[in-house]
Design an enzyme around this catalytic site. Structure first.
Site, short mmCIF file in Angstrom:
data_model
loop_
_atom_site.label_atom_id
_atom_site.label_comp_id
_atom_site.label_asym_id
_atom_site.label_seq_id
_atom_site.Cartn_x
_atom_site.Cartn_y
_atom_site.Cartn_z
N CYS A 284 0.83 -1.21 0.00
CA CYS A 284 0.00 0.00 0.00
C CYS A 284 0.86 1.26 0.00
O CYS A 284 0.48 2.27 -0.56
CB CYS A 284 -0.93 -0.01 1.20
SG CYS A 284 -0.06 -0.26 2.75
N GLU A 385 -3.94 3.58 -8.25
CA GLU A 385 -3.04 2.61 -7.64
C GLU A 385 -2.89 1.41 -8.59
O GLU A 385 -3.89 0.82 -9.00
CB GLU A 385 -3.68 2.16 -6.33
CG GLU A 385 -2.77 1.39 -5.43
CD GLU A 385 -3.48 0.92 -4.15
OE1 GLU A 385 -4.68 0.62 -4.20
OE2 GLU A 385 -2.81 0.84 -3.12
P1 NAD Z 1 -9.92 -5.69 -1.37
O1 NAD Z 1 -10.58 -4.42 -0.95
O2 NAD Z 1 -10.33 -6.31 -2.65
O3 NAD Z 1 -10.13 -6.82 -0.26
C1 NAD Z 1 -9.73 -6.65 1.07
C2 NAD Z 1 -10.59 -7.53 1.95
O4 NAD Z 1 -11.94 -7.07 1.87
C3 NAD Z 1 -10.62 -9.01 1.54
O5 NAD Z 1 -10.63 -9.80 2.70
C4 NAD Z 1 -11.94 -9.11 0.79
O6 NAD Z 1 -12.50 -10.41 0.81
C5 NAD Z 1 -12.81 -8.15 1.59
N1 NAD Z 1 -13.99 -7.65 0.87
C6 NAD Z 1 -14.18 -7.55 -0.47
N2 NAD Z 1 -15.42 -7.05 -0.73
C7 NAD Z 1 -16.01 -6.83 0.47
C8 NAD Z 1 -17.28 -6.31 0.87
N3 NAD Z 1 -18.19 -5.93 -0.03
N4 NAD Z 1 -17.54 -6.20 2.18
C9 NAD Z 1 -16.62 -6.56 3.11
N5 NAD Z 1 -15.41 -7.07 2.79
C10 NAD Z 1 -15.10 -7.19 1.49
O7 NAD Z 1 -8.35 -5.42 -1.30
P2 NAD Z 1 -7.18 -6.42 -1.69
O8 NAD Z 1 -7.15 -6.50 -3.18
O9 NAD Z 1 -7.27 -7.66 -0.89
O10 NAD Z 1 -5.90 -5.61 -1.13
C11 NAD Z 1 -5.28 -4.61 -1.86
C12 NAD Z 1 -5.67 -3.23 -1.35
O11 NAD Z 1 -5.39 -3.14 0.04
C13 NAD Z 1 -4.86 -2.13 -1.99
O12 NAD Z 1 -5.71 -1.06 -2.35
C14 NAD Z 1 -3.90 -1.71 -0.89
O13 NAD Z 1 -3.43 -0.39 -1.00
C15 NAD Z 1 -4.73 -1.91 0.32
N6 NAD Z 1 -3.88 -2.04 1.52
C16 NAD Z 1 -3.80 -0.99 2.39
C17 NAD Z 1 -2.97 -1.07 3.51
C18 NAD Z 1 -2.85 0.08 4.47
O14 NAD Z 1 -2.19 -0.09 5.50
N7 NAD Z 1 -3.42 1.25 4.20
C19 NAD Z 1 -2.25 -2.24 3.75
C20 NAD Z 1 -2.35 -3.29 2.85
C21 NAD Z 1 -3.18 -3.18 1.74
#
Ligand code: NAD
Length: 489
Positions: A284, A385
């Protein structure tokens, strides 16, 4: 690998539906495990267990020192099983096992840090303006916490949520990313061994739109802590409004890394590369927007390209590998589309831009480290991103211009400034709208310092003292030591 299970109310259980999901190794697409695929029903069962455990009050009223020592036990068990956990994380995510070993040390450090803080907040006495009274402030657990994590740092992100929630006496239901659940399952085994009572910490596996959505909207959940993408974060915010849940959101970033001409050239080149291509850019806080001073721009880009051409892509278990695969076929397709957009928008492809040709990499989700130059802030590749191994390079002439470019983003997670002029660095940092700014370093973090975003990168903070405060409610208790009638009515 044997069928892993969900952990609900102290029992290891299959999904109520009996459904399962195969977990794939992103290096070669081989199946590495089959896990239960829970849904709303499993989530509700786990929420009920967490609600009951919270409402019976035993965990919250366990002396904080004892809760702290259970959290410390978890850290020790993680170190005991470090090699197994690191190998599991690398199998599941494709990252190098060396990086995963470092992650496990960091994760144990997070549990230790919050174990130490568990019994340090005894509340506060207020100087009451009323005679014969005592006014004090205490912090109490929020209640039942829903915790949703992403796939890029599966266990690290989980630790930032589990450790402070447990240390402060909350109960919780965690949902890891459906594609990388293995180390989280293992740590729930360790939490059971460490002495976390049944019902206090529950684990449900499954998709976001089923299990995750249930956690976000269920009225028995008091706080939702989410790390993931901005689109999902907005959905969670909306769902959480149903009972005005407390919200903690760690969302995406598009992080500027400003390189002034007076920076130590070799160090800045080295760390600019490390700040992005570590874990194939799936971080991230990756410094994917390089903002380079005009006078060194060409030389800097040449140095980056020369180094990138020597990168070794491969299995995370090969000691020579510097960059592993992306997480999934779907994610690889997104990164390819992002690169095509960059070309259409008129950016110059300096290196990379495609999948590698090596036959031994064809079964994995590999993408070459990629650098675009001649980028401007009106391009979507500079604003969106990529979450992959792609750098965009912009140029600047003045300090003011560098800061203006850096702030031209909906995100505000992290950024970097490279210069030998510390006064100039401080001037820039004061104007940069980000939750973390590094001066002459990049991507360094530790449990003692808060982490989180300005602007659309999120709400709230994890890590540090603020990271534990997220999991507490503040109560003011006022006691009248000499009650008397008011005699008004
Ligand atoms: P994502 O938003 O697709 O999924 C994250 C989590 O949310 C997963 O467990 C997924 O199953 C769940 N999810 C998906 N749809 C949902 C819904 N409708 N309701 C509730 N939960 C739901 O993200 P990803 O692809 O797994 O991770 C990448 C993203 O995470 C990037 O944008 C990255 O920047 C961010 N990230 C941020 C940090 C931080 O500290 N700010 C750290 C790591 C990753």
């Amino acid at each position: 690998m044997s069928l892993k299970k969900q952990y609900i109310n102290g029992e290891w259980v299959e999904a109520i539906s009996g459904n399962t999901r195969d977990i794939i190794n992103p290096f070669n697409q081989e199946m590495i495990a089959t896990v239960p695929e829970g849904d709303e029903l499993d989530a509700r069962a786990a929420i009920t267990a967490a609600r009951t455990a919270f409402d019976n009050g035993e965990w919250a009223s366990t002396p904080a020192t004892e809760r702290g020592s259970i959290v410390r036990n978890i850290a020790e068990l993680i170190i005991r099983d470090k090699e197994e956990l690191a190998r599991l994380e690398s199998l599941d995510t494709g990252k190098t096992v060396e990086e995963s070993r470092g992650d496990m040390d960091d994760i144990a450090g997070v549990f230790r840090y919050y174990a130490d803080l568990a019994d340090k907040d005894g509340g506060e006495l207020i100087a009451s303006p009323v005679p014969n009274s005592i006014s004090r402030v205490v912090r109490e657990p929020v209640g039942v916490c829903g915790q949703i994590t992403p796939w890029n740092y599966p266990l690290l992100q989980a630790s930032w949520k589990l450790a402070p929630a447990l240390a402060t006496g909350n109960t919780l239901v965690m949902k890891p990313s459906e594609i990388t659940p293995l180390t989280t399952i293992k740590v729930f085994e360790l939490m059971e061994e460490a002495g976390v009572p049944a019902g206090v910490a529950n684990l449900v596996l499954g998709a976001g739109h089923t299990v995750g959505a249930e956690l976000a909207e269920n009225v028995d959940v008091d706080l939702i802590s989410f790390t993931g993408g901005i689109v999902t974060g907005k959905k969670i915010m909306q769902a959480a409004s149903v009972n005005v849940k407390k919200l903690a959101l760690e969302l995406g970033g598009k992080n500027p890394n400003i390189i002034f001409a007076d920076a130590d050239f070799e160090t800045a080149v080295d760390q600019a590369l490390n700040g992005v291509f570590f874990h194939a850019g799936q971080i991230c806080s990756a410094g994917t927007r390089l903002i380079v001073e005009e006078s060194i721009h060409d030389e800097f880009v040449n140095a980056l390209v020369q180094r990138v051409n020597k990168f070794k892509l491969g299995s995370g278990f090969d000691e020579e590998t510097q960059m592993g695969p992306l997480i999934s076929a779907e994610h690889l397709a997104k990164v390819e589309e992002y690169v095509e957009t960059g070309i259409k928008e008129g950016a110059t492809l300096a290196v990379g831009g495609s999948r590698p040709n090596e036959p031994e990499l064809q079964n994995g989700f590999f993408f070459l480290p990629t650098i675009f130059t001649d980028c401007t802030t009106d391009m979507s590749i500079v604003q969106d991103e990529a979450f992959g191994p792609v750098i965009t390079v912009e140029r600047f002439r003045t300090e003011q211009e560098a800061v203006k470019l850096a702030n031209d983003s909906i995100y505000g997670l992290a950024g970097g400034v490279w210069t030998s002029d510390i006064v100039k660095a401080e001037r820039c940092v004061a104007k940069m709208r980000m939750g973390t700014v590094w001066i002459n370093d990049y991507n360094l973090y530790f449990p003692h310092a808060p982490w989180g975003g300005f602007k659309q990168s999120g709400i709230g903070r994890e890590l540090g003292r603020l990271g534990i405060e997220e999991y507490t409610e503040t109560k003011h208790i006022y006691q009248n030591l000499k009650p008397e009638p008011i005699k008004w009515f």
